[in-house]
Design an enzyme around this catalytic site. Structure first.
Site, PDB file in Angstrom:
ATOM      1  N   HIS A  39      66.818   4.969  25.296  1.00  0.00           N
ATOM      2  CA  HIS A  39      67.896   4.062  25.724  1.00  0.00           C
ATOM      3  C   HIS A  39      68.966   4.179  24.645  1.00  0.00           C
ATOM      4  CE1 HIS A  39      70.207   0.555  26.895  1.00  0.00           C
ATOM      5  NE2 HIS A  39      70.123   0.138  25.646  1.00  0.00           N
ATOM      6  N   CYS A 109      71.813   4.444  31.228  1.00  0.00           N
ATOM      7  CA  CYS A 109      72.446   4.069  29.958  1.00  0.00           C
ATOM      8  C   CYS A 109      72.949   5.289  29.201  1.00  0.00           C
ATOM      9  CB  CYS A 109      71.466   3.274  29.089  1.00  0.00           C
ATOM     10  SG  CYS A 109      69.946   4.179  28.703  1.00  0.00           S
TER      11      CYS A 109
END
Length: 169
Positions: A39, A109
């Protein structure tokens, strides 16, 4: 009189969502070594910006429940002012990066971080991050799990949904 442009540092925060489990289990499950399930977020103008199933969010750096990042990548500097950057984010949030556009493999993301990094610095984020979904899907186990994984929505808790006037007076 010409005003000189200030340079603002741009950082990439990288978090391993698996907390080390990918490194240990990927050889057994996928037949190949993965170092993490990444992430990412962009740090600029004293805030952390990221994208998930809730859309674009922001918080103080390291302010999500993910805690401190596993790695910080210096992406360089930008001359983009905070005002222009926030306008850019607002337009992204209304077009390419709406919450309902989120997809774990194709629009996540890391896609957001890569897009924003290029806007701010002209540089992409590291390919070991952006190539991860294709690496997973190239395995039989990844293909078998795709229907389940496609249904997963990730939104790191602890941020505030970004809006143009968020934190603005």
């Amino acid at each position: 009189m010409e005003e000189s442009l200030a340079l603002h540092p741009v950082k990439l925060y990288v978090y391993d969502l698996s907390k080390g489990m990918a490194r240990r289990l990927s050889p057994l499950m996928l037949g190949k070594q993965l170092d993490g399930i990444w992430h990412t977020s962009i740090i600029v103008h004293k805030d952390e910006f990221f994208y998930g199933s809730g859309g674009i969010s922001s918080c103080a750096p390291g302010g999500t429940l993910l805690g401190p990042p596993d790695t910080v990548v210096d992406l360089g500097n930008t001359e983009v002012t905070e005002e222009i950057f926030l306008e850019y984010l607002s337009s992204l949030g209304e077009s390419m990066f709406r919450g309902e556009s989120y997809n774990l493999f194709e629009h996540n993301c890391n896609t957001f971080s890569n897009e924003v990094a290029q806007f701010l610095t002209g540089r992409k984020i590291p390919s070991y991050i952006t190539d991860l979904p294709a690496e997973v899907l190239a395995t039989p186990f990844g293909q078998a799990l795709r229907p389940l994984l496609d249904s997963i929505q990730i939104q790191p808790p602890g941020g505030n949904t970004f809006s143009r006037h968020n934190g603005q007076s």
